[in-house]
Design an enzyme around this catalytic site. Structure first.
Site, PDB file in Angstrom:
ATOM      1  N   ASN A 138     -51.125   5.735   1.540  1.00 24.41           N
ATOM      2  CA  ASN A 138     -52.009   4.675   2.227  1.00 24.41           C
ATOM      3  C   ASN A 138     -51.707   3.422   1.097  1.00 24.41           C
ATOM      4  O   ASN A 138     -52.401   3.367   0.026  1.00 24.41           O
ATOM      5  CB  ASN A 138     -53.218   5.144   2.445  1.00 24.41           C
ATOM      6  CG  ASN A 138     -54.033   3.885   3.373  1.00 24.41           C
ATOM      7  OD1 ASN A 138     -53.655   2.877   3.375  1.00 24.41           O
ATOM      8  ND2 ASN A 138     -55.139   4.533   4.167  1.00 24.41           N
ATOM      9  N   TRP A 139     -51.356   2.353   1.690  1.00 28.75           N
ATOM     10  CA  TRP A 139     -51.440   1.196   0.755  1.00 28.75           C
ATOM     11  C   TRP A 139     -52.655   0.720   0.292  1.00 28.75           C
ATOM     12  O   TRP A 139     -52.870   0.122  -0.668  1.00 28.75           O
ATOM     13  CB  TRP A 139     -50.703   0.011   1.262  1.00 28.75           C
ATOM     14  CG  TRP A 139     -51.237  -0.360   2.753  1.00 28.75           C
ATOM     15  CD1 TRP A 139     -50.943  -0.155   4.065  1.00 28.75           C
ATOM     16  CD2 TRP A 139     -52.240  -1.538   2.728  1.00 28.75           C
ATOM     17  NE1 TRP A 139     -51.922  -0.627   4.895  1.00 28.75           N
ATOM     18  CE2 TRP A 139     -52.564  -1.533   4.331  1.00 28.75           C
ATOM     19  CE3 TRP A 139     -52.977  -2.456   1.691  1.00 28.75           C
ATOM     20  CZ2 TRP A 139     -53.466  -2.703   4.460  1.00 28.75           C
ATOM     21  CZ3 TRP A 139     -53.726  -3.159   2.134  1.00 28.75           C
ATOM     22  CH2 TRP A 139     -54.158  -3.395   3.470  1.00 28.75           C
ATOM     23  N   TRP A 140     -53.695   0.741   1.275  1.00 33.43           N
ATOM     24  CA  TRP A 140     -55.083   0.198   1.130  1.00 33.43           C
ATOM     25  C   TRP A 140     -55.712   0.725  -0.106  1.00 33.43           C
ATOM     26  O   TRP A 140     -56.381   0.040  -0.906  1.00 33.43           O
ATOM     27  CB  TRP A 140     -55.767   0.604   2.417  1.00 33.43           C
ATOM     28  CG  TRP A 140     -57.247  -0.202   2.474  1.00 33.43           C
ATOM     29  CD1 TRP A 140     -57.562  -1.344   2.842  1.00 33.43           C
ATOM     30  CD2 TRP A 140     -58.453   0.395   1.671  1.00 33.43           C
ATOM     31  NE1 TRP A 140     -58.679  -1.653   2.875  1.00 33.43           N
ATOM     32  CE2 TRP A 140     -59.273  -0.625   2.065  1.00 33.43           C
ATOM     33  CE3 TRP A 140     -58.680   1.564   1.050  1.00 33.43           C
ATOM     34  CZ2 TRP A 140     -60.794  -0.715   1.383  1.00 33.43           C
ATOM     35  CZ3 TRP A 140     -59.953   1.359   0.562  1.00 33.43           C
ATOM     36  CH2 TRP A 140     -60.966   0.587   0.648  1.00 33.43           C
ATOM     37  N   HIS A 191     -57.048  -4.888  12.877  1.00 32.40           N
ATOM     38  CA  HIS A 191     -55.905  -3.842  13.424  1.00 32.40           C
ATOM     39  C   HIS A 191     -55.481  -4.396  14.703  1.00 32.40           C
ATOM     40  O   HIS A 191     -55.160  -3.441  15.490  1.00 32.40           O
ATOM     41  CB  HIS A 191     -56.684  -2.655  13.361  1.00 32.40           C
ATOM     42  CG  HIS A 191     -56.865  -1.893  12.014  1.00 32.40           C
ATOM     43  ND1 HIS A 191     -57.227  -0.481  11.734  1.00 32.40           N
ATOM     44  CD2 HIS A 191     -56.577  -2.403  10.791  1.00 32.40           C
ATOM     45  CE1 HIS A 191     -57.330  -0.661  10.621  1.00 32.40           C
ATOM     46  NE2 HIS A 191     -57.233  -1.177   9.794  1.00 32.40           N
ATOM     47  N   TYR A 247     -64.916  -3.878   9.499  1.00 29.93           N
ATOM     48  CA  TYR A 247     -64.310  -4.691   8.877  1.00 29.93           C
ATOM     49  C   TYR A 247     -65.118  -6.204   8.600  1.00 29.93           C
ATOM     50  O   TYR A 247     -64.978  -6.868   7.624  1.00 29.93           O
ATOM     51  CB  TYR A 247     -62.955  -5.069   9.113  1.00 29.93           C
ATOM     52  CG  TYR A 247     -62.007  -3.758   9.121  1.00 29.93           C
ATOM     53  CD1 TYR A 247     -61.296  -3.644   7.959  1.00 29.93           C
ATOM     54  CD2 TYR A 247     -62.046  -2.920  10.018  1.00 29.93           C
ATOM     55  CE1 TYR A 247     -60.545  -2.499   7.725  1.00 29.93           C
ATOM     56  CE2 TYR A 247     -61.079  -1.657   9.757  1.00 29.93           C
ATOM     57  CZ  TYR A 247     -60.492  -1.586   8.383  1.00 29.93           C
ATOM     58  OH  TYR A 247     -59.626  -0.331   8.476  1.00 29.93           O
ATOM     59  N   ARG A 261     -64.476   3.208  13.799  1.00 28.98           N
ATOM     60  CA  ARG A 261     -64.552   4.368  13.593  1.00 28.98           C
ATOM     61  C   ARG A 261     -65.516   4.576  12.551  1.00 28.98           C
ATOM     62  O   ARG A 261     -65.815   5.648  11.915  1.00 28.98           O
ATOM     63  CB  ARG A 261     -62.921   4.872  12.891  1.00 28.98           C
ATOM     64  CG  ARG A 261     -62.691   4.263  11.351  1.00 28.98           C
ATOM     65  CD  ARG A 261     -61.518   4.570  11.168  1.00 28.98           C
ATOM     66  NE  ARG A 261     -61.065   4.242   9.612  1.00 28.98           N
ATOM     67  CZ  ARG A 261     -60.487   3.160   9.296  1.00 28.98           C
ATOM     68  NH1 ARG A 261     -60.090   2.032  10.372  1.00 28.98           N
ATOM     69  NH2 ARG A 261     -60.027   2.736   8.066  1.00 28.98           N
ATOM     70  N   ARG A 288     -68.762   8.019  10.038  1.00 27.24           N
ATOM     71  CA  ARG A 288     -69.344   8.326   8.784  1.00 27.24           C
ATOM     72  C   ARG A 288     -70.777   8.603   8.663  1.00 27.24           C
ATOM     73  O   ARG A 288     -71.540   7.689   8.954  1.00 27.24           O
ATOM     74  CB  ARG A 288     -68.747   6.864   8.036  1.00 27.24           C
ATOM     75  CG  ARG A 288     -67.447   6.723   7.982  1.00 27.24           C
ATOM     76  CD  ARG A 288     -66.962   5.446   7.406  1.00 27.24           C
ATOM     77  NE  ARG A 288     -65.652   5.148   7.504  1.00 27.24           N
ATOM     78  CZ  ARG A 288     -64.931   4.104   7.086  1.00 27.24           C
ATOM     79  NH1 ARG A 288     -65.668   3.206   6.598  1.00 27.24           N
ATOM     80  NH2 ARG A 288     -63.701   3.927   7.141  1.00 27.24           N
ATOM     81  N   ASN A 303     -56.762   8.404   9.794  1.00 27.00           N
ATOM     82  CA  ASN A 303     -57.319   8.850   8.364  1.00 27.00           C
ATOM     83  C   ASN A 303     -58.212  10.059   8.783  1.00 27.00           C
ATOM     84  O   ASN A 303     -59.140  10.040   7.884  1.00 27.00           O
ATOM     85  CB  ASN A 303     -57.833   7.538   7.491  1.00 27.00           C
ATOM     86  CG  ASN A 303     -56.888   6.756   7.159  1.00 27.00           C
ATOM     87  OD1 ASN A 303     -55.688   6.795   7.008  1.00 27.00           O
ATOM     88  ND2 ASN A 303     -57.246   5.436   7.275  1.00 27.00           N
ATOM     89  N   ASP A 349     -83.528 -10.974  33.430  1.00 23.56           N
ATOM     90  CA  ASP A 349     -85.032 -10.745  33.603  1.00 23.56           C
ATOM     91  C   ASP A 349     -85.491  -9.296  32.912  1.00 23.56           C
ATOM     92  O   ASP A 349     -86.173  -8.742  33.364  1.00 23.56           O
ATOM     93  CB  ASP A 349     -85.615 -10.911  34.706  1.00 23.56           C
ATOM     94  CG  ASP A 349     -87.186 -11.030  34.752  1.00 23.56           C
ATOM     95  OD1 ASP A 349     -87.782 -11.168  33.906  1.00 23.56           O
ATOM     96  OD2 ASP A 349     -87.807 -10.474  35.881  1.00 23.56           O
TER      97      ASP A 349
END
Length: 789
Positions: A150-152, A252, A261, A315, A319, A436, A529
């Site tokens: 995962n690049w993140w 995304h 995010y 998502r 958590r 993930n 109302d």
């Protein structure tokens, strides 16, 4: 200041003083970076401006030390060359686990650096931190290691923790392990060399990393690039990731994410703006004015008493450490930071209101070891404490009214201390996200899920997601075919989803077409109302499973006993757990502590009170998810449409916060007239003491009429007719029509008070004629105001 002198100053008792000091702009010398480093350390640890022995700081400082002691106590000795620093399931070679290891080291460094901590200045901890960082650079993150997975984690997650670590420990590393600091700074620069990469939150995260690494490297050009980049994300986008003109936030490509995010984007931006304030890189108030606007337009409507609504959190709902209330605290903290810089004073009232609203539910100063280090620090607590005591700052108010967010297919209706929020999906916006190993059972959260908030607004924060029946989410119409965890449930292929809004009423709806057309439904919600009329029509399925519409599925807590009453039977109902009861031709029902539901014309309602169990690890497989079972009691009410229904329908009215007598009175009041409820048109007339609301959703290109409203094509209409004025809102639910739509309202009016560029308005003696051109509005409402004759 030398490390010894700085440590002595940090550890010395100090009385609480005023707002944090601002950095003075100085010539381009290294002092600029040292001052920024000092401020960032103050923001992480509290600095010398408070007494760490006094409430509320003492509990936070103690929590930091306890958390650090826990991880330090089970860390492998890095000098022995272990395969991992921690051997629990959340550690190892995977890039995710490398980030978790870096986070734990950061906690230990915070405890070492925080004034008053039991571990402050501990020589053994210092030595182990140095060795652990050397181990980490040699085996996990360096210029010699190739990125994988995962690049993140490589570009954002790991370096976010590392920059804090290096800023906290810089003098120690320079003195005791020459070259290590420089190698780690170079590694961060290798994986995250530029801020202006990615979109929306990812751009802000990268800016955060680049800015802090630039402070470490004393690189003015890099810091300037980060400072110049992240404010660009505050501007409107026309499609895809970022903030939209209607207040929506997307990440995304096709997911509603204001509370995920978007929340982190706001938090990191606020931290950077506060950090840079007073330095040569400070942002002028005009440069972040658009972000301040977002707080009112994008965040405030989806914050209820300090809780950030789950319908915008993607998502994140799976958590365990990140409830709607905890997420709301991140928004509050952002306002605290922004409230200290020029142009931000106006945000303090709203922060004060949300702090006050949360105080009765959660300790707003509580330290949670599961949350990122910057969420509740002694510094943040100091800002909050000062604000609470500042009588010159008035307490703000909760947002009220109706808001439709067509770019992310969400809507919220708020009045009188209650709120109803809708999560929809379309061909433009996905029904849910599961990546993930997270949000494994979120299949139907975008299929009309209806969130009701009132006095017990902690409903969704109280272990709701691991214990609720994922096939019976409130407001959803579905066939109950079994779904696999993280299954890519066929998304809604219809583009007809949206709504028209006025200040205090709205017409919202969605056409639902999933599973290759095998399941279809047309759903509408009309708000006015303080109540919401819910209509469903054209409900059809070709799957051999039962189809249901869920009126409500309320979390009653661990053992809550709340009375259920209905006109269909005498006495209290659902007194035995686990038994399904049928309320035959019920016209109303009432759940204590929630409110009422009215069923115009009557309907057979099924009810169930049950204890449900579940673990967070069932819906989120990331290593930090608790595996222990939670138990909660639920009261569930639903309509059974049978197997393979054809053109089934329903109608009910939500009355959140109303008592039994009020529910009974509403049922016989005649306030709601359902004029149409089929797959082509859904329309109502809502009578009030001084105002009548005429509202309809027209779903096809064919001409049609609902009561006093007629339309030549697909359009959402909400008309508020008072004694002296008429307000009309129109919106294109498809967001794709290129030809004007003709609408008529059978009412006379004398003059056009407030026009709209997308509407041509004409009058006959008893008709208002409108020609609506929806192009360029992207589903937003066009509103006109007329004066009655």
């Amino acid at each position: 200041m030398s490390l010894v002198n700085r440590r002595a100053a940090l550890l010395a008792p100090a009385a609480l003083i005023g707002p944090p000091r601002a950095l003075a702009a100085e010539p381009a010398t290294d002092d600029r970076f040292e001052r920024l480093r000092d401020r960032w350390i103050d923001m992480l640890t509290g600095g010398s401006a408070l007494d760490p022995r006094s409430p509320p700081y003492d509990a936070i400082v103690r929590g930091v030390a306890d958390n650090a002691r826990q991880w330090w106590g089970v860390m492998a000795d890095p000098r022995t060359g272990p395969g991992a620093l921690w051997n629990d399931p959340a550690s190892g070679l995977a890039e995710y686990n490398s980030r978790i290891s870096a986070d734990r080291l950061r906690v230990m460094a915070l405890a070492f650096s925080t004034p008053g901590s039991a571990l402050a200045g501990d020589p053994r901890l210092k030595a182990d931190l140095v060795e652990a960082l050397a181990w980490f650079e040699a085996r996990r993150y360096s210029i010699r290691i190739e990125r994988s997975g995962n690049w993140w984690e490589w570009e954002i997650g790991i370096p976010t923790a590392l920059t804090d670590l290096l800023l906290l420990l810089r003098p120690i590393l320079q003195a005791e392990r020459p070259g290590l600091l420089e190698r780690l700074v170079a590694a961060i620069d290798r994986f995250t060399p530029h801020a202006d990469v990615g979109t929306a939150a990812n751009t802000v995260w990268r800016s955060h990393v680049v800015a802090l690494n630039a402070i470490l490297a004393r690189d003015a050009a890099k810091l300037e690039s980060a400072r110049r980049t992240f404010p660009t994300t505050f501007e409107d986008v026309k499609s895809g990731d970022g903030f939209h003109a209607d207040g929506s936030f997307i990440q995304h490509d096709d997911l509603a994410y204001t509370g995920g995010y978007g929340r982190d984007m706001l938090s990191r931006s606020a931290l950077l703006i506060h950090l840079l304030d007073g330095s040569p890189w400070a942002l002028a108030s005009a440069e972040w004015a658009k972000l301040a606007e977002r707080i009112g337009a994008a965040f405030a409507p989806v914050m209820f008493r300090g809780a950030l609504m789950d319908m915008t959190r993607g998502r994140n709902i799976s958590r365990a450490n990140l409830s709607d209330i905890r997420s709301g605290q991140a928004v509050i903290h952002a306002l605290l930071y922004l409230g200290q810089v020029p142009g931000g004073a106006g945000l303090r009232s709203q922060a004060k209101a949300w702090i006050a609203a949360q105080s009765g539910v959660y300790d707003v100063f509580a330290y949670d070891p599961r949350l990122p280090a910057y969420w509740m620090t002694p510094y943040t607590a100091r800002l909050a404490s000062n604000l609470i005591r500042d009588r010159s700052v008035p307490t703000g108010a909760e947002v009220e009214g109706c808001r439709v967010f067509p770019a992310m297919e969400r809507a919220v209706f708020r009045t009188g201390g209650v709120a109803v929020a809708l999560a929809m999906s379309s061909a433009r916006i996905a029904n849910y996200e599961s990546v993930n190993g997270e949000n494994l059972e979120g299949w139907y959260t975008g299929q009309g899920m209806t969130y009701v908030y009132g006095p017990g607004h902690e409903n969704f924060a109280d272990d709701f997601w691991p214990t609720v029946d994922p096939y019976r989410l409130p407001g959803v119409t579905l066939d109950k075919r079994p779904r696999a965890p993280a299954a890519r449930v066929a998304r809604n292929t219809s583009s007809a989803v949206g709504g028209a809004e006025l200040a205090d009423c709205a017409a919202v709806g969605m056409r639902l077409e999933t599973d290759a057309g095998g399941f279809r439904a047309t759903k509408s919600w009309f708000a006015a109302d303080g109540y919401v009329v819910s209509l469903g029509a054209g409900i059809s399925s070709d799957h051999p499973s039962v189809v249901e519409t869920v009126l409500e599925n309320r979390n009653l807590g661990a053992s809550a006993e709340r009375r259920v009453l209905t006109d269909a039977a005498s006495g209290e109902r659902l007194t035995r757990r686990g038994d399904i009861e049928i309320f035959e031709q019920a016209r109303w029902l009432h759940l204590e502590g929630y409110g009422g539901v009215v069923l115009p014309g009557g309907a057979d309602v099924r009810g169930l009170r049950e204890i449900r169990q579940g673990a967070w690890s069932r819906i989120n497989q990331q290593g930090a998810s608790p595996t222990g079972l939670r138990s909660r009691t639920y009261a569930t009410f639903w309509l059974d449409h049978g197997v393979r229904p054809v053109a089934a329908s329903y109608a009910y009215v939500l009355l959140p916060g109303r008592g039994v007598a009020q529910t009974r009175a509403f049922e016989v009041s005649g306030a709601v007239a359902i004029l149409d409820n089929d797959a082509r048109i859904q329309g109502v007339r809502l009578e009030g003491p001084d105002v009548t609301v005429h509202a309809a959703n027209f779903w096809t290109a064919l001409p049609g009429r609902s009561g006093e409203i007629s339309a030549s094509g697909a359009v959402c209409v909400a008309a508020r007719v008072g004694r002296r004025r008429i307000e009309i809102a129109l919106a294109d639910p498809t967001q794709a029509q290129t030809s004007p739509i003709e609408i008529e309202l059978t009412r006379g009016a004398a003059t056009l008070v407030s026009p709209h560029s997308a509407l041509e308005v004409g009058f006959d003696r008893d008709r208002i004629r409108m020609r609506f051109d929806p192009r360029g509005l992207s589903g937003r409402s066009a509103v006109v105001v007329l004066a009655r004759a």
